[in-house]
Design an enzyme around this catalytic site. Structure first.
Site, short mmCIF file in Angstrom:
data_model
loop_
_atom_site.label_atom_id
_atom_site.label_comp_id
_atom_site.label_asym_id
_atom_site.label_seq_id
_atom_site.Cartn_x
_atom_site.Cartn_y
_atom_site.Cartn_z
N GLU A 1 48.08 18.59 56.44
CA GLU A 1 48.43 17.22 56.03
C GLU A 1 49.61 16.80 56.89
OE1 GLU A 1 48.34 16.65 51.74
OE2 GLU A 1 49.95 15.19 51.97
N GLU B 1 49.23 22.02 48.01
CA GLU B 1 50.63 22.07 47.55
C GLU B 1 50.74 22.55 46.11
OE1 GLU B 1 52.57 18.33 48.37
OE2 GLU B 1 52.24 18.52 50.52
C1 GAL Z 1 51.79 15.25 49.92
C2 GAL Z 1 50.65 15.41 48.92
C3 GAL Z 1 49.76 14.20 48.92
C4 GAL Z 1 50.58 12.95 48.86
C5 GAL Z 1 51.51 12.92 50.04
C6 GAL Z 1 52.33 11.67 50.14
O1 GAL Z 1 52.83 16.10 49.66
O2 GAL Z 1 49.90 16.53 49.24
O3 GAL Z 1 48.90 14.26 47.82
O4 GAL Z 1 51.29 12.96 47.68
O5 GAL Z 1 52.39 14.01 49.93
O6 GAL Z 1 53.22 11.75 51.22
#
Ligand code: GAL
Length: 816
Positions: free
Chosen positions: A508, A432
């Site tokens: 993710e 991100e």
């Molecule tokens: C994502 C990020 C992670 C964590 C997660 C929490 O956007 O890549 O590091 O912050 O959100 O939901």
């Protein structure tokens, strides 16, 4: 020697029996440590007598105290769509990781000068901005706290090799992280002594250009240092199979050495392929000879497996399509902090394996080498990721300060360090990164991806992208080998349609939040749900606004060939980022995202993933617990996470009917839910039916009676007498019949003696400010975990737990 064949035979025999000229050990004990930045701390004459004596791995911040002012960040988290800056309490865990710290130790390298040897110091990771001094002189600097790095310190040593002073200065700036980074020499430090002519650190590279059931082509490239151009070099490599038998050998002679890697191609017949289910490992032992002298011997562990990514079809391992059933994990080990411990990592992987997980993403940084070794051995595929930011900041003092000068060096170290590991199947170039929306962000992505392709053409490259509109329109997503989307499940189809790769990886997913043993009523699906106790409901219906529930990700993985599976945020809870309680919500200071809590106890969600992922053994799990004094007569839904398609629910003998999984909604597809159950104390019974409609299994949950005793359940009954091995003891308060008392929050005190000691405890409550290393911890919903550590001598480790109103409990663990 007149006869060449005889000469060669003799040579080979000499090599076989000659001792390897390299030696390596770790600098573990007798370090001195201080926080602060005393002048002259690197100098030989400095007196460190008043400093603390420590062993490493060491995390200076995990001993607390917790304080909301530690690294209090007043920021707008733009990735989470925030526009206005607010107080982000607990963002990095509320622990004192910030500031400067120094470590000093002494070490001997006997006889290196007379033998003309080279000495390298290898750091597996040092948090952070490490400045390394040997005998008062600065040897080098490495800013990234997660990466491994090494320095040749030969020219800095005392000529007699004795009493060399190693001093390391570390500095952690405030606002340098979005999670708890840990602090200090939290990973191992190695001394490696080699001949002048040697294979340098990470100087072997093994690939398997052809893999089939009949044979594998193994290609080994060895870098060689300090060999005179034109010399004759002989390399002899033996390949050992997983049983330790030599299955292939090769000797190659380079008549006139040139400073290029020495290449060997070796055939292994009928190879045993590496996969998560069959983690077979081979070893290559290579001897390097110049003239008639053996100069080096290196061992490289590797696996034989093929990986392929195919448009529209997905990811293939050894020719078979599979979807990643992966989790993202931060590097901290909960109550142990960032200080690396192999037994703790093994414990994590054991729980994940049992869930059916087969892949790990090292979010968002380079892992400890021990984790990669264990993933090789236990069978997990890995996505290794170096960065959470590139040239544009997420955190005021984040890695962007170093990116332009250090990014390539950091990528090179990560790739060379880990490219021989069969578990590593993909490189990530970042998570991100704000750069993804800048007009020439794609150039930075290309720069990083090109480094991966140059250093290791065998693995695909991905990037965790969250700004879907930007990356689909500006060319960023189109150039990455494997486009990874973070969340945004509703945009997968669009990404698939628009991208030339015709693939989407869930780099993710989920960010569902829950607290173990906490159930909120009414049960509703809700983004950013907040409750007065700063906990999230274990009905697994609450998630962050940018995220979704696990069921949505299952649908995408199950329904489309072009999805590559997922990496769930997160396998384990971690210190820091207590979303949705991250704004002015102290004492919340650790995450709620974990499938497993900070005490390494599975939450209900564990069984939801298990029911879909674990194909080896069935899952039947019922929630909530059935001890809700005061809820009599109130609607209390019952959920069942099961691999069976159908089940019937009974409460105190009364049937609430059969439920069958259906496609009515993602939740109905993966969970069985009885929404109108009325709570009465007693028992909940679930009878599961298999696909043929036969009774397959049943499960009963009973209302607990009065707390009666403490139950101690160790994860292992025998520990290794190595001073590092750990047992995780689940401490539970139960009634007379052994039912968990799920509302018990009493304080428990611990004592360990004999062949080991108490190490730490955690209860999984993200609002608990109890310090992990003190020998007491309150239960959280009836349970906690205490960790004991083996001594380096055998014997009996006796562990005791006592709590007011209950008899003392005792456990004996053998240490051998
Ligand atoms: C994502 C990020 C992670 C964590 C997660 C929490 O956007 O890549 O590091 O912050 O959100 O939901």
């Amino acid at each position: 020697m007149k006869h060449p064949i005889l000469a060669l035979l003799l040579l080979v025999t000499t090599w076989t029996f000659a001792q390897s000229p390299r030696r390596e050990w770790q600098l573990t004990h007798n370090w001195k440590f201080t926080k602060g930045d005393p002048a002259d701390a690197a100098s030989l004459t400095f007196n460190d007598g008043s400093w603390q004596t420590v062993s490493i791995p060491h995390d200076w911040a995990i001993f607390g105290p917790f304080d909301e002012n530690h690294d209090l960040q007043v920021v707008a988290v733009t990735q989470n769509n925030e526009k206005v800056a607010t107080r982000k309490t607990g963002r990095t865990g509320g622990l004192p990781y910030m500031g400067t710290g120094w470590y000093r130790t002494r070490f001997n390298v006997d006889g290196f000068e007379a033998a003309g040897q080279r000495v390298n110091l290898i750091f597996d990771g040092a948090m952070s901005e490490a400045r390394v001094y040997v005998n008062g002189r600065e040897v080098g600097f490495w800013p990234c706290g997660y990466n491994s790095f090494f320095f040749d310190v030969t020219d800095f040593l005392h000529p007699d090799g004795q009493n060399n002073l190693l001093a390391v200065r570390l500095e952690n700036r405030e606002q340098s992280s979005r999670w708890y980074p840990g602090a200090g020499l939290y990973r191992n430090v190695h001394v490696r002594v080699t001949d002048r002519v040697h294979v340098p650190v990470w100087g072997t590279y093994i690939t398997t250009p052809h893999v089939s059931a009949e044979y594998a082509a193994v290609k080994l490239q060895l870098s060689l240092e300090n060999i005179k151009t034109g010399s004759e070099v002989i390399v002899q490599t033996d390949i050992f199979d997983p049983h330790g038998k030599v299955v292939a050998s090769r000797q190659t002679i380079q008549k006139k050495f040139q400073a290029l890697p020495h290449e060997q191609n070796i055939t292994v017949n009928a190879p045993m392929l590496w996969s998560p289910e069959t983690p077979h490992l081979y070893r290559a032992i290579s001897k390097v000879m110049v003239g008639d002298r053996l100069h080096d011997q290196v061992e490289t562990r590797f696996g034989i497996r093929s990986i392929e990514v195919i448009a529209d079809k997905g990811f293939f391992l050894n020719g078979q399509r599979r979807k990643f059933q992966g989790v993202c994990n931060h590097h901290d080990l909960g109550p142990l902090g960032a200080a690396i411990n192999k037994a703790a990592l093994r414990r994590q992987l054991t729980l994940l394996k049992e869930m059916g997980c087969d892949a790990i993403r090292t979010a968002h940084n380079m892992p400890a080498p021990e984790l990669v070794q264990l993933c090789d051995e236990m069978g997990f595929m890995m996505m290794l990721e170096p960065f959470d930011e590139w040239d544009r900041a997420k955190c005021k003092n984040g890695y962007h300060r170093f990116f332009s000068e250090w990014a390539e060096k950091d990528m090179v170290n990560m790739i060379r360090h880990y490219r021989n590991h069969p578990s590593v199947v993909m490189w990530s170039i970042g998570n991100e990164v704000p750069t993804q929306c800048s007009s020439d962000g794609y150039k930075v992505a290309k720069f990083l991806q090109d480094i991966c392709h140059r250093e290791d053409p065998t693995r695909p490259v991905t990037c965790g992208m969250d700004q879907v509109t930007c990356v689909l329109n500006n060319g960023f997503a189109a150039l990455i080998d494997v486009p990874g989307l973070n969340y945004r499940a509703h945009r997968y189809h669009e990404a698939y349609d628009k991208l030339p790769q015709a693939l989407v990886l869930g780099s993710e997913t989920a960010s569902t939040v829950s607290s173990r043993g906490v159930y909120k009523f009414p049960v509703v699906k809700k983004a950013d749900a907040k409750h007065p106790d700063n906990q999230s409901s274990s009905y697994d219906m609450e998630y962050c606004s940018w995220a979704n529930l696990p069921d949505d990700d299952f649908v995408l993985a199950d329904d489309h060939d072009w999805t590559m599976g997922q990496f769930v945020w997160t396998g384990f809870d971690y210190l820091g980022e207590p979303s949705p309680y991250d704004t002015d919500a102290w004492p919340s200071h650790s995450s709620l995202f974990g499938i497993i809590d900070l005490a390494s106890l599975p939450k209900d969600r564990y069984y939801l993933y298990r029911s879909v992922w674990n194909k080896q053994s069935p899952t039947l799990h019922v929630l909530p617990h059935w001890t809700h004094p005061g809820r009599e007569g109130e609607v209390t839904p019952v959920f069942v996470y099961t691999s069976y398609p159908e089940a019937e629910l009974f409460v105190n003998g009364k049937s609430y009917g059969r439920q069958t999984k259906s496609k009515a909604s993602p939740q109905h597809r993966y969970r069985l839910m009885w929404m109108d159950v009325v709570y009465q104390p007693g028992e909940v019974k679930v009878v599961a039916y298999d696909a043929a409609g036969r009774v397959a299994d049943e499960k009963v949950v009973r209302t607990a009676g009065k707390p009666h005793h403490i139950e101690l359940v160790p994860d292992r009954s025998v520990l290794a007498a190595d001073g590092n091995d750990l047992a995780y003891v689940t401490v539970r308060v139960v009634d007379k019949e052994g039912n968990l008392c799920p509302n018990d929050q009493r304080m428990v005190k611990f004592q360990a003696r004999g062949a080991g000691r108490y190490q730490a405890a955690a209860n999984g409550d993200a609002t608990s400010l109890d310090l992990f290393h003190l020998p007491q911890m309150p239960l959280f919903n009836g349970q906690l975990t205490a960790i004991v550590r083996a001594a380096d001598k055998g014997g009996e480790l006796v562990f005791e737990a006592s709590a007011p109103g209950l008899p003392k409990a005792r456990l004996v663990i053998a240490v051998k």
